[in-house]
Design an enzyme around this catalytic site. Structure first.
Site, PDB file in Angstrom:
ATOM      1  N   ASP A   2       9.494   1.304   4.526  1.00 55.04           N
ATOM      2  CA  ASP A   2      10.598   0.645   5.221  1.00 55.04           C
ATOM      3  C   ASP A   2      11.569   1.661   5.806  1.00 55.04           C
ATOM      4  O   ASP A   2      12.038   1.527   6.936  1.00 55.04           O
ATOM      5  CB  ASP A   2      11.348  -0.288   4.262  1.00 55.04           C
ATOM      6  CG  ASP A   2      10.455  -1.379   3.702  1.00 55.04           C
ATOM      7  OD1 ASP A   2       9.340  -1.561   4.230  1.00 55.04           O
ATOM      8  OD2 ASP A   2      10.866  -2.037   2.736  1.00 55.04           O
ATOM      9  N   SER A  57      17.570 -10.642   2.479  1.00 53.99           N
ATOM     10  CA  SER A  57      16.518 -11.209   1.618  1.00 53.99           C
ATOM     11  C   SER A  57      15.420 -11.914   2.411  1.00 53.99           C
ATOM     12  O   SER A  57      14.874 -12.913   1.982  1.00 53.99           O
ATOM     13  CB  SER A  57      17.112 -12.196   0.606  1.00 53.99           C
ATOM     14  OG  SER A  57      17.878 -11.495  -0.333  1.00 53.99           O
ATOM     15  N   SER A  58      15.103 -11.379   3.588  1.00 52.00           N
ATOM     16  CA  SER A  58      14.084 -11.996   4.443  1.00 52.00           C
ATOM     17  C   SER A  58      12.778 -11.224   4.419  1.00 52.00           C
ATOM     18  O   SER A  58      11.771 -11.682   4.933  1.00 52.00           O
ATOM     19  CB  SER A  58      14.589 -12.050   5.887  1.00 52.00           C
ATOM     20  OG  SER A  58      14.802 -10.725   6.365  1.00 52.00           O
ATOM     21  N   SER A 101      16.539  -5.267   5.538  1.00 50.96           N
ATOM     22  CA  SER A 101      17.970  -5.051   5.754  1.00 50.96           C
ATOM     23  C   SER A 101      18.444  -3.861   4.930  1.00 50.96           C
ATOM     24  O   SER A 101      19.285  -3.078   5.381  1.00 50.96           O
ATOM     25  CB  SER A 101      18.761  -6.306   5.379  1.00 50.96           C
ATOM     26  OG  SER A 101      18.422  -6.739   4.070  1.00 50.96           O
ATOM     27  N   THR A 139       0.829  -1.212   0.000  1.00 50.02           N
ATOM     28  CA  THR A 139       0.000   0.000   0.000  1.00 50.02           C
ATOM     29  C   THR A 139       0.861   1.258   0.000  1.00 50.02           C
ATOM     30  O   THR A 139       0.382   2.330  -0.373  1.00 50.02           O
ATOM     31  CB  THR A 139      -0.920   0.028   1.236  1.00 50.02           C
ATOM     32  OG1 THR A 139      -0.155  -0.339   2.385  1.00 50.02           O
ATOM     33  CG2 THR A 139      -2.079  -0.941   1.089  1.00 50.02           C
TER      34      THR A 139
END
Length: 385
Positions: free
Chosen positions: A174, A124-125, A129, A36
């Site tokens: 993020d 890549s989780s 990061s 979103t």
């Protein structure tokens, strides 16, 4: 060893002096509101107790020497020359890109430095990061040069670096949560106005993250495709972004859009309903209705699976296992950009061991992959340490 201690210790080893500036930026988990952010919508993440630390000291020239501890790799570039990508080392793009766009905002910034970067956000989780690294670098530059940038500015510079230097068309969530997170709170963020509303996490509720170890790499296409589909849908509705389409407006023209492009209609349905779920989730949390919040998280997962089509069989299985234990006492869903990564669960603390156990007993048996299980604390955003 915690990244804050490791970066300081390694700095002394690598440069034979003590660091004079130490910063730390957390990763994040998004509780609800997926994809979103780049639709100008609402999200509800929290910063977590995993992140990126940078220890550094000024140099008397314009050179940045950067040591990435987790990869055991060096990079160096100059601030008095154009900053360009280093294609042989992907991680350097996040550092160089941020410094480049800090300079764009503050052209006087040319102060060189020696740096060590250490982090414990799994790569890549889906726990950001990259944003954690970008915000840490931005804060380091701001403090190093005493620059007139606030934490929101730093977040937006990080996003710009990822969009225009690294090439991942991410939204701003993020970086914003890494920069603005508050301890013991989720943060509802309006990704258009950048307004944030902190909402306390009830004391008896645990935030669980389970890493599927299905690797995802957002630079490789699918994420950018979803973004283009959302922009196509916004044009169809004649609005700036899907944030501006209500559920009622969507339903009125859903058949028409489906006839034109069924995939785009499904993507739009996810975004429009997900925005409403975030608003409903904030209301539920403010009224301590964790059962309702859980229903919304579960519905969000179904929407990501069926309409946005960004989950994987392994992720769906993890969610199913977690939900079977949590029941009506909370919820679980995939979190992050998708195509692998992690799930997030909210549940009373006394359910954590049972969730951990059912996943440990079943996930690897079915998928051949071993999960990683984290119980997280909602944490403070970027800070000196």
């Amino acid at each position: 060893m915690h990244p804050k201690s490791q970066s300081k210790q390694l700095f002394r080893q690598k440069y034979q002096k003590s660091p004079t500036l130490n910063v730390y930026a957390p990763g994040r988990v998004n509780i609800i509101g997926e994809h979103t952010d780049y639709n100008d919508g609402f999200v509800m993440p929290c910063a977590i107790n995993y992140g990126t630390a940078i220890s550094g000291a000024k140099r008397d020239d314009h050179r940045f020497n950067v040591y990435a501890a987790d990869l055991d790799e060096f990079d160096e570039f100059r601030l008095d020359q154009p900053i360009i990508p280093n294609p042989s080392k992907k991680w350097t793009g996040y550092v160089r890109g941020v410094v480049k766009f800090v300079q764009e905002r503050c052209p006087e910034f040319r102060q060189g430095a020696d740096l060590v970067i250490s982090g414990d956000v799994p790569l890549s989780s889906g726990l950001s990061s990259s944003a954690s690294l970008e915000v840490a670098v931005g804060k380091f530059c701001q403090l190093l040069g005493d620059l007139p940038l606030n934490n929101t500015d730093i977040a937006l510079i990080g996003q710009k670096a990822e969009n225009r230097f690294v090439g991942a068309n991410c939204g701003n969530m993020d970086q914003l949560i890494s920069a603005l997170g508050q301890a013991d709170h989720l943060l509802m963020i309006d990704c258009r106005s950048l307004e944030t509303v902190p909402t306390p996490v009830p004391e008896d509720i645990a935030v669980m993250i389970v890493n599927s170890h299905v690797k995802h790499d957002l630079v490789t296409g699918e994420y950018n495709t979803r973004r283009q589909q959302c922009e196509t849908a916004a044009k169809f509705f004649g609005v700036k972004a899907l944030r501006d389409v209500s559920i009622e407006q969507f339903q009125k023209r859903e058949a028409e859009l489906t006839a034109l492009d069924p995939d785009t209609a499904k993507r739009a349905r996810h975004i429009v309903t997900e925005n409403q779920r975030v608003l409903d989730a904030a209301y539920a949390l403010n009224h301590s209705d964790i059962s309702r919040l859980g229903e919304l998280m579960n519905a969000s997962h179904v929407s990501m699976r069926d309409d946005f089509e960004i989950t994987t069989p392994e992720i769906d299985y993890l969610v199913e296992l977690a939900q079977s234990v949590i029941g009506k006492s909370g919820g679980a869903r995939m979190t992050g950009g998708g195509f692998g990564g992690c799930i997030v669960g909210l549940a009373p603390k006394d359910k954590v061991d049972a969730v951990r156990q059912i996943i440990a007993e079943n996930y690897e048996k079915r998928t051949g992959l071993k999960e990683s299980f984290y119980v997280c604390t909602a944490s403070q955003g970027v800070h000196q340490c």
